[in-house]
Design a protein around this motif. Sequence first.
Motif, PDB file in Angstrom:
ATOM      1  N   GLY A   1       0.808  -1.215   0.000  1.00 23.74           N
ATOM      2  CA  GLY A   1       0.000   0.000   0.000  1.00 23.74           C
ATOM      3  C   GLY A   1       0.838   1.260   0.000  1.00 23.74           C
ATOM      4  O   GLY A   1       2.016   1.249   0.372  1.00 23.74           O
ATOM      5  N   LYS A   2       0.225   2.338  -0.394  1.00 32.70           N
ATOM      6  CA  LYS A   2       0.940   3.594  -0.523  1.00 32.70           C
ATOM      7  C   LYS A   2       1.405   4.154   0.815  1.00 32.70           C
ATOM      8  O   LYS A   2       2.366   4.924   0.885  1.00 32.70           O
ATOM      9  CB  LYS A   2       0.050   4.619  -1.247  1.00 32.70           C
ATOM     10  N   LYS A   3       0.720   3.775   1.902  1.00 32.71           N
ATOM     11  CA  LYS A   3       1.132   4.278   3.213  1.00 32.71           C
ATOM     12  C   LYS A   3       2.495   3.717   3.620  1.00 32.71           C
ATOM     13  O   LYS A   3       3.158   4.267   4.502  1.00 32.71           O
ATOM     14  CB  LYS A   3       0.078   3.924   4.262  1.00 32.71           C
ATOM     15  N   GLN A   4       2.874   2.612   3.007  1.00 34.96           N
ATOM     16  CA  GLN A   4       4.176   2.016   3.288  1.00 34.96           C
ATOM     17  C   GLN A   4       5.087   2.148   2.064  1.00 34.96           C
ATOM     18  O   GLN A   4       5.792   1.212   1.682  1.00 34.96           O
ATOM     19  CB  GLN A   4       4.002   0.537   3.663  1.00 34.96           C
ATOM     20  N   ALA A   5       5.067   3.337   1.480  1.00 41.34           N
ATOM     21  CA  ALA A   5       5.819   3.553   0.243  1.00 41.34           C
ATOM     22  C   ALA A   5       7.307   3.302   0.428  1.00 41.34           C
ATOM     23  O   ALA A   5       7.952   2.633  -0.395  1.00 41.34           O
ATOM     24  CB  ALA A   5       5.586   4.982  -0.251  1.00 41.34           C
ATOM     25  N   VAL A   6       7.870   3.824   1.504  1.00 45.51           N
ATOM     26  CA  VAL A   6       9.313   3.657   1.729  1.00 45.51           C
ATOM     27  C   VAL A   6       9.653   2.183   1.938  1.00 45.51           C
ATOM     28  O   VAL A   6      10.598   1.660   1.349  1.00 45.51           O
ATOM     29  CB  VAL A   6       9.772   4.496   2.944  1.00 45.51           C
ATOM     30  N   LEU A   7       8.865   1.494   2.758  1.00 45.22           N
ATOM     31  CA  LEU A   7       9.098   0.073   3.001  1.00 45.22           C
ATOM     32  C   LEU A   7       8.954  -0.732   1.716  1.00 45.22           C
ATOM     33  O   LEU A   7       9.703  -1.692   1.492  1.00 45.22           O
ATOM     34  CB  LEU A   7       8.120  -0.445   4.061  1.00 45.22           C
ATOM     35  N   SER A   8       8.018  -0.357   0.872  1.00 40.82           N
ATOM     36  CA  SER A   8       7.826  -1.057  -0.403  1.00 40.82           C
ATOM     37  C   SER A   8       9.088  -1.008  -1.257  1.00 40.82           C
ATOM     38  O   SER A   8       9.512  -2.014  -1.833  1.00 40.82           O
ATOM     39  CB  SER A   8       6.669  -0.434  -1.182  1.00 40.82           C
ATOM     40  N   ILE A   9       9.693   0.170  -1.336  1.00 40.48           N
ATOM     41  CA  ILE A   9      10.903   0.329  -2.134  1.00 40.48           C
ATOM     42  C   ILE A   9      12.062  -0.447  -1.518  1.00 40.48           C
ATOM     43  O   ILE A   9      12.823  -1.122  -2.219  1.00 40.48           O
ATOM     44  CB  ILE A   9      11.259   1.832  -2.268  1.00 40.48           C
ATOM     45  N   VAL A  10      12.191  -0.361  -0.191  1.00 43.58           N
ATOM     46  CA  VAL A  10      13.262  -1.086   0.495  1.00 43.58           C
ATOM     47  C   VAL A  10      13.142  -2.589   0.257  1.00 43.58           C
ATOM     48  O   VAL A  10      14.116  -3.263  -0.086  1.00 43.58           O
ATOM     49  CB  VAL A  10      13.239  -0.782   2.012  1.00 43.58           C
ATOM     50  N   MET A  11      11.934  -3.130   0.410  1.00 45.72           N
ATOM     51  CA  MET A  11      11.747  -4.572   0.274  1.00 45.72           C
ATOM     52  C   MET A  11      11.901  -5.027  -1.177  1.00 45.72           C
ATOM     53  O   MET A  11      12.384  -6.145  -1.432  1.00 45.72           O
ATOM     54  CB  MET A  11      10.379  -4.983   0.820  1.00 45.72           C
ATOM     55  N   ALA A  12      11.484  -4.203  -2.118  1.00 45.56           N
ATOM     56  CA  ALA A  12      11.679  -4.553  -3.532  1.00 45.56           C
ATOM     57  C   ALA A  12      13.169  -4.680  -3.837  1.00 45.56           C
ATOM     58  O   ALA A  12      13.604  -5.641  -4.489  1.00 45.56           O
ATOM     59  CB  ALA A  12      11.040  -3.490  -4.419  1.00 45.56           C
ATOM     60  N   CYS A  13      13.962  -3.725  -3.353  1.00 48.06           N
ATOM     61  CA  CYS A  13      15.411  -3.783  -3.555  1.00 48.06           C
ATOM     62  C   CYS A  13      16.006  -5.000  -2.851  1.00 48.06           C
ATOM     63  O   CYS A  13      16.892  -5.674  -3.383  1.00 48.06           O
ATOM     64  CB  CYS A  13      16.074  -2.515  -3.023  1.00 48.06           C
ATOM     65  N   ALA A  14      15.498  -5.280  -1.637  1.00 48.03           N
ATOM     66  CA  ALA A  14      16.030  -6.385  -0.847  1.00 48.03           C
ATOM     67  C   ALA A  14      15.786  -7.727  -1.533  1.00 48.03           C
ATOM     68  O   ALA A  14      16.684  -8.578  -1.601  1.00 48.03           O
ATOM     69  CB  ALA A  14      15.408  -6.384   0.543  1.00 48.03           C
ATOM     70  N   ILE A  15      14.585  -7.940  -2.030  1.00 50.17           N
ATOM     71  CA  ILE A  15      14.255  -9.209  -2.689  1.00 50.17           C
ATOM     72  C   ILE A  15      15.129  -9.408  -3.924  1.00 50.17           C
ATOM     73  O   ILE A  15      15.666 -10.500  -4.167  1.00 50.17           O
ATOM     74  CB  ILE A  15      12.765  -9.254  -3.067  1.00 50.17           C
ATOM     75  N   LEU A  16      15.312  -8.355  -4.694  1.00 53.19           N
ATOM     76  CA  LEU A  16      16.106  -8.467  -5.918  1.00 53.19           C
ATOM     77  C   LEU A  16      17.581  -8.731  -5.607  1.00 53.19           C
ATOM     78  O   LEU A  16      18.208  -9.602  -6.222  1.00 53.19           O
ATOM     79  CB  LEU A  16      15.957  -7.200  -6.755  1.00 53.19           C
ATOM     80  N   THR A  17      18.146  -7.999  -4.649  1.00 51.66           N
ATOM     81  CA  THR A  17      19.570  -8.178  -4.358  1.00 51.66           C
ATOM     82  C   THR A  17      19.820  -9.505  -3.645  1.00 51.66           C
ATOM     83  O   THR A  17      20.848 -10.148  -3.873  1.00 51.66           O
ATOM     84  CB  THR A  17      20.116  -7.016  -3.515  1.00 51.66           C
ATOM     85  N   TYR A  18      18.890  -9.942  -2.793  1.00 55.70           N
ATOM     86  CA  TYR A  18      19.060 -11.237  -2.126  1.00 55.70           C
ATOM     87  C   TYR A  18      18.967 -12.372  -3.143  1.00 55.70           C
ATOM     88  O   TYR A  18      19.533 -13.446  -2.949  1.00 55.70           O
ATOM     89  CB  TYR A  18      17.996 -11.412  -1.039  1.00 55.70           C
ATOM     90  N   GLY A  19      18.290 -12.105  -4.231  1.00 60.23           N
ATOM     91  CA  GLY A  19      18.188 -13.098  -5.295  1.00 60.23           C
ATOM     92  C   GLY A  19      19.341 -13.071  -6.266  1.00 60.23           C
ATOM     93  O   GLY A  19      19.404 -13.899  -7.183  1.00 60.23           O
TER      94      GLY A  19
END
Length: 463
Positions: free
Chosen positions: A96-114
């Motif tokens: 959700g948009k209320k967690q915009a910062v967390l969304s970006i952080v987790m998207a980066c995390a999933i990609l780099t961990y992969g």
Amino acid sequence: MISLLPIFLSLGLLMYLAYRGHSVILLAPLLAMLAVLLSGEASTMLGVYTQVFMKGLGGYIISFFPLFLLGAIFGKLMDDSGSALSISEALVNKLGKKQAVLSIVMACAILTYGGVSLFVVGFAIYPIAATLFRQLDIPKRLIPGAIALGALTFTMTALPGTPAIQNAIPMPFFRTDSFAAPGLGIIGGLIMLIGGMIWLNYRTRKAINAGEGYGQHHIDNLAVVDHSSKPSLLVSLLPIILVISINFICTKWLLPSMDNSYLASEEFGAIPLNKVLGIWAIVIALVVSCSAMILLNWKRWKNLKESLSDGALGSLLPIFNTASEVGYGSVIATLTGFIIVKEFLLGLSPENPLISEAVFVNVMAGITGSASGGLSIALNTMGDKYLQLASQFGINPELMHRVASIASGGLDALPHNGAVITLLVICQLTHKESYKDIFVVAVAVPILALIAVITLGTLIGSF
């Protein structure tokens, strides 16, 4: 102390000129030879260059080129197939948009961990972050901090099994695998994630309460993305799941169960399996995952040959940059002044080599502006000594591995770091606008996590 001056002068020039944008591939041999010259050993310069510098550079490439090559290809395929975009958009929609910062952080995390490199992640995630932050009127200057937290911290150095080069470098030195000290790695990773999010959420609230919006940025130049051929979330995630799971299976069961007795012969260097096990496992995982991604997205490739070629070419500059820094460190390690540095670091905490290791790796990463470069220099010069000390003081080599890896991700993210500079260029922002947040999430918080891991490891041991 005079013998230290050539080292400090050479290192200072390397740090300054790299920050100014000069190529490390050129700087490293020139400044290494300058240090030799100023140390009064001019007559040995040619021998040092060919037999020490080039040997250090070549040895690093021999050990880690497959990881750079396959990692770069994997990242390019994730990008060109639309998988990176699919994962990041799904996270934004889910959280959700209320967690915009967390969304970006987790998207980066999933990609780099992969296994996707920061550079691919930066280009893939930035347009999504910029669009989302603009819609919610969150200051654009916070985007680099969010990307740095997801890509340059816990998934790079702490989480067990990450295929990041910073997690692979300690393996041959301590004869460990990428899952070394998993419990401590997870704890360290959580400290980085939670600490970084506390800071970024605080900065976001403060900016919104002050009435600061996205800002006037007329040069965003966001690319128009074709969403029509984007793969499903499941198809996008499967290659990442394969990287992690196959790495684990190969490390813990498949490779150890095979007949590896041939490695004892001189033809293969009389090397024990545990010195190459971790790298072999990551190589197999990336090969299988790249193959799976090609097949799963067969009809989506506009030019598969070009994607593979661009990925392969994209691996060359990063590995030669890092290998040049390793060659530089190999030369510095031969100088008389370096003996003083080694003795000082070993004396920092005579009964706890974890502290000495953490400080040495952090300092070298800070000087070179590179986590992998600093880590390689530190372990190439002191790795055998730290392994000996670990045995002497009853410290599990897995703990030495995890501390070394996490330590590489502290002072590396100083302003002259190449990844930091690239990230700011991608986001079209300056150090003045965004570096404060990068420093907190990628330097200060990881160092706190490192202290926590060393403390727990000392009191409890590796787990």
